[in-house]
Design a protein around this motif. Structure first.
Motif, PDB file in Angstrom:
ATOM      1  N   SER A   1      -2.422  12.637  50.103  1.00 23.50           N
ATOM      2  CA  SER A   1      -2.367  11.242  50.552  1.00 23.50           C
ATOM      3  C   SER A   1      -2.949  11.102  51.946  1.00 23.50           C
ATOM      4  CB  SER A   1      -0.925  10.732  50.512  1.00 23.50           C
ATOM      5  OG  SER A   1      -0.406  10.773  49.198  1.00 23.50           O
ATOM      6  N   ALA A   2      -2.674  12.075  52.808  1.00 21.17           N
ATOM      7  CA  ALA A   2      -3.201  12.031  54.173  1.00 21.17           C
ATOM      8  C   ALA A   2      -4.724  12.133  54.175  1.00 21.17           C
ATOM      9  CB  ALA A   2      -2.585  13.153  55.001  1.00 21.17           C
ATOM     10  N   LEU A   3      -5.247  13.065  53.389  1.00 28.55           N
ATOM     11  CA  LEU A   3      -6.701  13.205  53.301  1.00 28.55           C
ATOM     12  C   LEU A   3      -7.335  11.944  52.713  1.00 28.55           C
ATOM     13  CD1 LEU A   3      -7.094  16.901  52.053  1.00 28.55           C
ATOM     14  CD2 LEU A   3      -7.586  16.005  54.331  1.00 28.55           C
ATOM     15  N   TRP A   4      -6.642  11.325  51.753  1.00 33.34           N
ATOM     16  CA  TRP A   4      -7.172  10.117  51.101  1.00 33.34           C
ATOM     17  C   TRP A   4      -7.282   8.966  52.112  1.00 33.34           C
ATOM     18  CZ3 TRP A   4      -8.687  10.391  46.044  1.00 33.34           C
ATOM     19  CH2 TRP A   4      -9.125   9.200  45.443  1.00 33.34           C
ATOM     20  N   GLN A   5      -6.239   8.804  52.956  1.00 34.16           N
ATOM     21  CA  GLN A   5      -6.264   7.746  53.952  1.00 34.16           C
ATOM     22  C   GLN A   5      -7.359   7.999  54.982  1.00 34.16           C
ATOM     23  OE1 GLN A   5      -2.326   7.368  55.634  1.00 34.16           O
ATOM     24  NE2 GLN A   5      -1.438   6.583  53.708  1.00 34.16           N
ATOM     25  N   GLU A   6      -7.544   9.281  55.340  1.00 34.44           N
ATOM     26  CA  GLU A   6      -8.587   9.620  56.302  1.00 34.44           C
ATOM     27  C   GLU A   6      -9.983   9.374  55.714  1.00 34.44           C
ATOM     28  OE1 GLU A   6     -10.210  13.537  58.789  1.00 34.44           O
ATOM     29  OE2 GLU A   6      -8.239  13.567  57.808  1.00 34.44           O
ATOM     30  N   TRP A   7     -10.146   9.705  54.411  1.00 35.39           N
ATOM     31  CA  TRP A   7     -11.437   9.519  53.735  1.00 35.39           C
ATOM     32  C   TRP A   7     -11.714   8.042  53.489  1.00 35.39           C
ATOM     33  CZ3 TRP A   7     -12.333  10.283  47.861  1.00 35.39           C
ATOM     34  CH2 TRP A   7     -13.709  10.223  47.549  1.00 35.39           C
ATOM     35  N   HIS A   8     -10.698   7.311  53.013  1.00 32.08           N
ATOM     36  CA  HIS A   8     -10.737   5.873  52.758  1.00 32.08           C
ATOM     37  C   HIS A   8     -11.929   5.501  51.866  1.00 32.08           C
ATOM     38  CE1 HIS A   8      -9.453   1.806  53.323  1.00 32.08           C
ATOM     39  NE2 HIS A   8     -10.669   1.417  53.743  1.00 32.08           N
TER      40      HIS A   8
END
Length: 611
Positions: free
Chosen positions: A526-533
């Motif tokens: 989830s953290a990587l997903w928010q960073e990637w957006h």
């Protein structure tokens, strides 16, 4: 054969080796000589027990009654002539193979076709079992140390034949050619040499004389001898059933092979019967009638042992006739929707591998059940083929009557005479062997007919449901429902990126979904997903039972229940080398199968190639 294709006036080499092998497919088919080796051993090897079966029936009228073996063999040879001429016509009229089944389907209707198919299936399977059991028993007779391992020997032989035919029938023909022609040469040598002898060179076996006269020679006894000797005719139909296995021109090659088989079998049958009459051969303990004839011609030297060893080998290899004929018959039944469609699938060679495998499993099961005992199989053997003979002849009579072309009266009379003879032989044999186990055919054949009929009915019901072959109604468009595309995600990787890029090219709302199997990994994702957006939402699904398949399936089922069109896009890693597949998680195919079975969603898969 052709390895090139035309493209804009130029020859272009086909890169895929599988396509090149398919273009060279005729290479893996049979020549006339190869067909004689691969498809005729069942019929030719039957001279090892056909004349003996005649003698065993006649001897109940005393030793002198064996002189009737030659007239009985003459009638059988006459029937053989009729069958050969008939099956030449079958090959020409039905070049797709199938023999009596194809004839009955076209000219006699549904039930006779199903009866012909069931009887042929029984005969083919029993041919494998009987040939292997008889060959193993002959080997054990020559080498007593193998006693107690009869079943093991038959199963080993069955496994070898199965592998051989999975490789390809043409390759099996090459292997079978040497023993087949050596067997023919030795049989001819036994006949010619034996006829030149004024008396037997040697007598083998233990004396069973005197033979009490239990029955007078009459019509009934001669009919019994005729029916018993007709076991020598099993396998005559195999060539007509396997016409597609021949090289082009397949019809002409198959017809030549059928004639060659008829001539060879007739000569061997009459020659051995003549020897039996000339030397007054009667059953003796511990040896076969054929072994006695070999000893009478050659003595007990190396030729005697070679003859018996070759007979053993050929009896085992005779089972290959069924491997050539039954898979083709099963493929025709599958094309007619009377068996599952997989039996119509061919490999590159081309080989009907599912038919070969089904024959091997069925024959192996029968051998295990009867403990490879030939005598427990014989009451069922050969009756099925007489049913097929009769149906085939009757169907051709109807064919010639409808066509009414040149010479139709003569052809109809020939086929009608053959149908009468084979029907009489089948009825007599069934009555004679009924209490010895032939009654099982009254259960097995109807059961197979019911299986074929139920399968056909199922496919018809499916065709009605799917409206196969009919003009469909206007397409139903639902513009108000927004399609949903779901992309399961396990971890952030190139697989995820490519899957989402593919989803963006599809119409509708896109969601990435992940199951929370391990909380720490899900939080990291989830953290990587928010960073990637990426502009696509990530939906995290609670997974209390740590079951990815059940969690995703329940979520998809919930979405489809609203009536919304749902597509699930599954991306999975496909290694270039097959040996690397074991290193990758197989959950993709498992999830795809579960979604197809348990939901109404469209399941799309894409491969991510890796070295």
């Amino acid at each position: 054969m052709v390895d090139m294709v035309e493209s804009r006036g130029k020859e272009v080499t086909v890169a895929d080796p599988r396509v090149r092998r398919m273009q060279r497919g005729d290479k893996y088919r049979l020549t006339a000589v190869g067909g004689l080796a691969a498809l005729s051993l069942d019929a030719l090897s039957s001279v090892a027990y056909g004349p003996e079966a005649i003698v065993l029936v006649l001897v109940v009228a005393g030793a002198g009654a064996v002189s009737w073996a030659l007239p009985v063999a003459g009638v059988i040879a006459l029937l053989l002539l009729v069958l050969v001429l008939s099956y030449r016509q079958v090959i020409a009229v039905h070049p797709d193979g199938g023999g009596s089944y194809a004839v009955a389907k076209r000219h006699l209707g549904r039930f006779p076709a199903l009866l012909a198919a069931a009887s042929l299936v029984v005969d083919y399977v029993l041919t494998v079992a009987v040939s292997l059991a008889a060959g193993a028993a002959s080997l054990v007779s020559a080498f007593p140390a193998l006693d107690g391992h009869l079943l093991t020997l038959t199963l080993i032989g069955l496994a070898l034949l199965t592998v051989l035919n999975l490789i390809g029938v043409a390759e099996s023909a090459k292997v079978l050619m040497a023993p087949a022609f050596l067997f023919i040469a030795l049989m001819v040598a036994v006949i010619v040499t034996g006829l030149l002898r004024s008396a037997p060179v040697a007598v083998v076996g233990t004396d069973r004389a005197p033979f009490p006269i239990l029955e007078a020679v009459g019509i009934l006894l001669l009919l019994k001898a005729f029916a018993a000797g007709c076991s020598a005719l099993t396998g005559v139909e195999a060539i007509a059933n396997a016409v597609p296995s021949f090289r082009s021109p397949a019809v002409r090659r198959a017809q030549h092979t059928e004639v060659a088989l008829g001539v060879l079998l007739g000569v061997l049958l009459l020659g051995l019967a003549w020897l039996i009459r000339r030397h007054e051969v009667v059953p003796r303990g511990g040896v076969t009638v054929l072994a006695q004839l070999a000893a009478a011609a050659f003595g007990t030297g190396w030729l005697y042992y070679l003859t018996n060893l070759v007979v053993t080998v050929v009896l085992v290899l005779a089972a290959n006739t069924s491997f050539g004929g039954l898979p083709v018959l099963l493929s025709l039944l599958a094309k007619d929707r009377r068996l599952p469609s997989l039996f119509a699938m061919r490999s590159e060679r081309p080989v009907y591998r599912y038919g070969v495998a089904a024959l091997a499993v069925t024959a192996g099961s029968i051998l295990v059940i009867v403990d490879a005992d030939t005598h427990r199989l014989l009451p069922l053997y050969a009756i099925g083929v007489f049913i097929g003979f009769t149906i085939s002849q009757t169907g051709l009579v109807r064919h010639w009557y409808r066509e009414r072309g040149r010479g139709w009266v003569t052809r109809s009379a020939l086929n009608g005479f053959g149908a009468t003879l084979t029907c009489v032989a089948g009825v007599v044999l069934l009555a004679e062997k009924f209490h010895e186990g032939a009654w099982l055919l009254l259960i097995i054949v109807p059961a197979l007919i019911m299986l074929f009929a139920r399968t056909e009915n199922y496919y018809r019901a499916v065709a009605r449901t799917l409206r196969l072959g009919s003009v469909p109604p206007p397409l139903r468009l639902t513009p108000d429902s927004d399609p949903l595309v779901l992309v399961p995600v396990v971890a952030m990787s190139e697989v995820t990126v490519r899957a989402l890029e593919t989803a963006l090219r599809m119409h509708g709302e896109i969601r990435a979904v992940a199951a929370e199997i391990e909380r720490s990994k899900t939080e990291h994702l989830s953290a990587l997903w928010q960073e990637w957006h990426p502009g696509i939402p990530l939906v995290v699904l609670p997974c209390p039972h740590r079951n990815l398949v059940a969690t995703l399936t329940a979520y998809v089922r919930k979405e489809t229940a609203t009536g919304r069109p749902v597509t699930v896009l599954l991306a999975q890693v496909e290694p270039t080398h097959w040996r690397h597949r074991v290193f990758h998680n197989p959950r993709g195919p498992v999830l795809a199968t579960a979604l197809r079975v348990r939901t109404d969603a469209v399941v799309a898969t894409m491969a991510i190639r890796v070295d």
